[in-house]
Design a protein around this motif. Sequence first.
Motif, short mmCIF file in Angstrom:
data_model
loop_
_atom_site.label_atom_id
_atom_site.label_comp_id
_atom_site.label_asym_id
_atom_site.label_seq_id
_atom_site.Cartn_x
_atom_site.Cartn_y
_atom_site.Cartn_z
N SER A 141 -30.29 -14.08 -45.48
CA SER A 141 -31.24 -12.97 -45.39
C SER A 141 -31.45 -12.35 -46.76
N THR A 142 -32.52 -11.57 -46.83
CA THR A 142 -32.82 -10.80 -48.03
C THR A 142 -33.08 -9.36 -47.60
N ARG A 164 -31.12 -20.66 -46.11
CA ARG A 164 -32.09 -20.81 -45.02
C ARG A 164 -33.37 -21.51 -45.51
N MET A 165 -33.89 -21.09 -46.67
CA MET A 165 -35.13 -21.70 -47.19
C MET A 165 -34.90 -23.15 -47.62
N THR A 166 -33.72 -23.40 -48.19
CA THR A 166 -33.41 -24.77 -48.62
C THR A 166 -33.29 -25.70 -47.43
N GLU A 167 -32.52 -25.27 -46.42
CA GLU A 167 -32.34 -26.12 -45.24
C GLU A 167 -33.64 -26.30 -44.46
N ARG A 168 -34.49 -25.29 -44.47
CA ARG A 168 -35.71 -25.34 -43.68
C ARG A 168 -36.82 -26.14 -44.37
N HIS A 169 -36.89 -26.06 -45.72
CA HIS A 169 -38.07 -26.61 -46.41
C HIS A 169 -37.78 -27.51 -47.61
N ALA A 184 -42.78 -20.86 -49.68
CA ALA A 184 -43.45 -19.67 -50.19
C ALA A 184 -44.23 -18.96 -49.08
N ALA A 185 -44.83 -19.74 -48.19
CA ALA A 185 -45.57 -19.13 -47.08
C ALA A 185 -44.64 -18.33 -46.18
N ASP A 186 -43.43 -18.85 -45.91
CA ASP A 186 -42.44 -18.11 -45.12
C ASP A 186 -42.07 -16.79 -45.81
N VAL A 187 -41.84 -16.89 -47.12
CA VAL A 187 -41.43 -15.69 -47.87
C VAL A 187 -42.56 -14.66 -47.88
N ARG A 188 -43.78 -15.10 -48.09
CA ARG A 188 -44.90 -14.16 -48.12
C ARG A 188 -45.13 -13.50 -46.77
N ALA A 189 -44.94 -14.25 -45.70
CA ALA A 189 -45.07 -13.66 -44.37
C ALA A 189 -44.00 -12.59 -44.15
N ALA A 190 -42.78 -12.87 -44.61
CA ALA A 190 -41.70 -11.88 -44.50
C ALA A 190 -42.01 -10.64 -45.33
N GLY A 273 -33.34 -19.61 -53.70
CA GLY A 273 -33.16 -18.23 -54.15
C GLY A 273 -34.15 -17.84 -55.23
N ALA A 274 -34.40 -18.77 -56.17
CA ALA A 274 -35.35 -18.50 -57.24
C ALA A 274 -36.76 -18.30 -56.69
N LEU A 275 -37.12 -19.12 -55.71
CA LEU A 275 -38.44 -18.98 -55.10
C LEU A 275 -38.61 -17.60 -54.45
N ILE A 276 -37.58 -17.17 -53.72
CA ILE A 276 -37.65 -15.85 -53.08
C ILE A 276 -37.80 -14.75 -54.12
N TRP A 277 -37.00 -14.80 -55.17
CA TRP A 277 -37.02 -13.74 -56.20
C TRP A 277 -38.38 -13.71 -56.89
N ALA A 278 -38.94 -14.87 -57.20
CA ALA A 278 -40.25 -14.92 -57.84
C ALA A 278 -41.33 -14.31 -56.95
N GLU A 279 -41.29 -14.63 -55.66
CA GLU A 279 -42.29 -14.10 -54.73
C GLU A 279 -42.13 -12.59 -54.55
#
Length: 315
Positions: A141-142, A164-169, A184-190, A273-279
């Motif tokens: 989670s974040t 979670r993002m690594t295992e999922r995508h 990225a789409a998952d993160v943006r929706a969140a 993790g890097a993808l989440i932080w960037a988004e």
Amino acid sequence: MTRVAAIDCGTNSIRLLIADRSAGVLSDVLRRMEVVRLGQGVDRTGEFDPIALERTLEATGRYAELCREHGVEAVRFVATSATRDARNRQVFIDGVRDALGVEVEVITGHEEAALSFAGAVSILDGSAPADRLVVDIGGGSTELVLGAGETPDASISLDIGCVRMTERHLHEDPPTQAQIAAAAADVRAALDEAAEVVPLVRVGTIVGVAGSVTTVTAHALGLPSYQPDRINDSRLPIEKVRAACADLLAMPRADREALGFMHPGRVDVIGGGALIWAEVLARVAAEVESAGGDLTEAVTSEHDILDGIALSVSV
């Protein structure tokens, strides 16, 4: 003065802080971190994997011994995202009780956010803008938590994390553009969900905590090894941080392994993790700009939920 121990058991790692606490101030005795990947497969199965449980309970036994060696007077053991999600969490809770003699506290996302906020803002002085957004990127989670002073007034826990993002995508090495776009789409929706709860337009300072953020910061700083004193309270341009995120996400595993600051247990999930932080950085900067503000730098704190737990231990 009281000697306390805080244990934070997340989706990816289990961490220990033993500290002397006096008048609400912590003095570190020791810090330990082991990557046990307790949340391995939980996003897919809804249960703890037996091998992951074994790894985590073995680490808990080692932490119990350290607490005895250092004369700890009180312990608080907190479990977060993976334990909230796992149907068979009672096996884990019973195992920790046997190893450590304390009850596991499976805290809510809002409690997690408040503890992260308390630890993170301890490094900020009064010159920082009043509205601080603390972003805690974990394995499962974040948490985004906003507040002035030492008390948060808005927070949300999102089911996006590096594991979670690594295992999922993110299945290829390195991940394909299609996989990156899906994550990225998952993160943006969140983040759309977060913006309904946390007024991102108010952010004056953004503070990132936990291993994904500190590892990205080490890369952005060009460090040859992991150096907490250099990473803690570093303030870097957001675009420089986002460039470091993109670089890590695009790297093959062998190149990530060769980085002197990279913990072996983080090699396979740092891209997520890097993808989440960037988004997060892009979204918050855009929200602030839409309100006529200007958010140009990101702060990194080595102090996070672990410090918040230690400050809250009941004696």
